[in-house]
Enzyme design. Structure first.
Site, PDB file in Angstrom:
ATOM      1  N   CYS A  84      -1.897   5.475  -1.549  1.00 59.49           N
ATOM      2  CA  CYS A  84      -0.500   5.116  -1.265  1.00 59.49           C
ATOM      3  C   CYS A  84      -0.376   3.715  -0.685  1.00 59.49           C
ATOM      4  CB  CYS A  84       0.120   6.153  -0.340  1.00 59.49           C
ATOM      5  SG  CYS A  84      -0.080   7.841  -0.990  1.00 59.49           S
ATOM      6  N   HIS A 334       9.185   7.783  -2.476  1.00 60.42           N
ATOM      7  CA  HIS A 334       7.825   7.252  -2.376  1.00 60.42           C
ATOM      8  C   HIS A 334       7.157   7.196  -3.761  1.00 60.42           C
ATOM      9  CE1 HIS A 334       3.838   6.453  -1.083  1.00 60.42           C
ATOM     10  NE2 HIS A 334       3.437   7.666  -0.813  1.00 60.42           N
TER      11      HIS A 334
END
Lengths: 388, 388
Positions: A84, A334
């Site tokens: 991420c 996200h």
């Protein structure tokens, strides 16, 4: 060599884009960034691009050159992958190369397509950021991992589901003033507490959604900006990166994130500032507890104090230390590979006054962006400052 | 700042390792490199790591921190992905950061596990280096893509399957003196010509195998090497990277590789040398035709002349321009993410005289490593030179 400048940024609407490919999303963000910067594709020296699960979600690796072509850039293009924190890693490399004269104009960005494979497959794909052999095969997914971290935090420092709910409420409220946010819905503390449990103590509103989206920014040198009449008052003055063991079992404690501590220390040292100088922060709140760990690693709060920040109203957009003005991963969404650059865009827009809702966000001259991968086994921190 | 040095390198046996994970393979190569360099894991500032298909072959992304832990390194670790040029991209970033004072000791490396999923699934996984939307869904795999490039080359410049067979024969012969090579079997031109066709005009012996393996190298500054009594006479004096459109359909011709032209031009310019100075070359011969395109892009041969080099005996280990002393991807094997650093190791060992079969390989003072991704949509070129 002076610090690189943010010449322009572009972010797609985050959310579900069932009919758009990753390249389509990135083209929108990348072209918007070039347009905002007033830079032509031919003037770009390199593309540093973040993507995490393209192999699994789109059967597409080697996205660097694909995305360069999508925005008309004929230059070396490299994909960075740090789960991420992929886009954060791309930004760090661009910052260094611009500082060191290796390039004059670099596009940084990232994209992710996730909703097309469905929530179960996306959850499985996200799990490749953890240790497959020692964690994933034992049944661990990220909600479970962050639930362990939250339990450990509560045990060590105190705090409750109600404190986490205040973070969710705050970030949902912030997303109302972010036109790119995936979730634009006000919620109450009761909504969050009463939501279905995902992995105790975390509930539905403690978790970020599955998201498609892209973000890009044009970074350049101060000299190039001046020579080309590019208005770019925001400089990236500090970069830091830290690493940790991938598997939670290999760490001495679960309620701290030393990779982020190290990244923050390096970034602050690089910029010559300290946490007391920070006006706004975008941090990696894939789960509400992650925001707590982030603001403590950034030194904005002492260990054990971060859990109370949202409850006390300190981190909301009217508070003394606004965190995640974008709505955070929690409500903005996200799209993994894009997140680090979307954070950068928000901080830059707040600092230079071009935020689309400048009326609704605070002013500031110093901001930080904290981008974490896995259970914070990779972290990048960047410091942004308004310069003359 | 002076050019970075190769302080030590390690390469696993390439081949089938059904009982070894990617981290197990990388640990062997990485620890061997640290041992060869005489550098402790604690002294490493960063790991730049290449991997291509870990998501598909091992359900494992985020391999940077995983591999750092595997070699005992507690430092920022980033994965680079540029298809088959992933490790080359990692080397380029390390070279720049060492030159620019961002680090003193960087481990570069890569690993790939491929045989565990079988040849059909590995071929499908390799295809993600091409354009999924416009090539792969139409049925294209890499043997087919390089067959198109070979046909185009034959049409434009001449040449035949027999010329390609000579490249295979040469690289198989070279692999006999590489203890790490996957295929150590001498073949004849007749063997190659009569082998089953994979994608006309390419046959079985025109294609590299599916391979498990890892490679690593410790790079440092000349100053650090001197201060720490590290014998590291080989410097990386030039780095170049070029990009191209991912899909073959988006290119003006198929018999040239402009991404490699650009990478070579940049690397030579950076090093201040020209192709006439090159003593040895490791090039990306995923298929025999790729070796031809590579040596032409490197300027070692004129356009249309590279096809005759092996036929004329010029590129064998006794010839005037030895190419792929390691056996190349063709016979050494091609564990994708490791290949770029395995090439670097071979060139460094030849130049500094530490090659395990120094008796069987030529001497030299200047070498190049050419690492290409996809159908040469990404290419890195590095120049290595013996320095005092």
């Amino acid at each position: 060599m002076s610090d690189p400048r943010v010449a322009g940024a572009g972010v797609t609407k985050f959310g579900k884009h069932p009919e758009r490919t990753g390249r389509d999303l990135f083209a929108e963000a990348g072209l918007e960034a070039l347009d905002a910067a007033g830079v032509a594709p031919d003037d770009v020296d390199a593309l540093y691009y973040g993507n995490f699960m393209g192999e699994l979600a789109e059967h597409q690796g080697h996205q660097g050159p694909l995305m360069a072509e999508a925005i008309g850039v004929d230059a070396p293009a490299t994909r960075f992958e740090a789960a991420c924190a992929s886009a954060g890693a791309a930004v760090r490399s661009a910052v260094r190369d611009l500082r060191n004269g290796e390039a004059e104009v670099v596009v940084v960005g990232g994209a992710e397509r996730m909703t097309n494979i469905g929530t179960a497959a996306a959850t499985d794909a996200l799990a490749i950021a953890a240790d497959d052999l020692y964690e994933v095969r034992a049944g661990m997914t990220f909600p479970g991992a962050y639930a362990l971290m939250a339990r450990s935090y509560f045990d060590q420092y105190g705090g409750s589901r109600e404190d986490l709910a205040h973070i969710a409420v705050k970030n949902h409220e912030h997303a109302l003033v972010n036109e790119h946010a995936q979730i634009q819905k006000e919620i109450t503390v009761e909504d969050a507490i009463e939501a279905p449990t995902i992995a105790s103590p975390l509930g539905l509103y403690d978790s970020c959604p599955i998201t498609d989206g892209a973000a890009a920014a044009v970074l350049t040198t101060a000299e190039y900006a001046a020579d080309h009449d590019i208005d770019a008052p925001v400089a990236i003055t500090g970069t830091g990166q830290g690493g940790d063991n991938l598997a939670l079992q290999d760490r001495p404690h679960l309620a701290q994130t030393p990779a982020a501590d190290k990244a923050a220390e390096e970034a602050y040292g690089d910029a010559g500032i300290g946490p007391e100088d920070v006006d706004v922060a975008e941090v990696h709140d894939c789960f509400t507890i992650a925001e707590v760990l982030a603001i403590e690693s950034l030194g904005l709060y002492e260990r054990g104090e971060g859990i109370h920040a949202a409850t006390n109203g300190e981190t909301d957009r009217h508070g003394e230390m606004p965190v995640n003005l974008s709505g955070g991963l929690k409500a903005k969404g996200h799209p993994v590979g894009a997140t680090g650059v979307a954070q950068l865009a928000t901080v830059a827009w707040v600092l230079d006054g071009t935020h689309p809702r400048a009326d609704a966000v605070p002013d500031g001259t110093v901001g930080v962006a904290h981008n974490a991968g896995g259970t914070v086994a990779s972290t990048t921190v960047h410091v942004l400052e308004v310069k003359a």
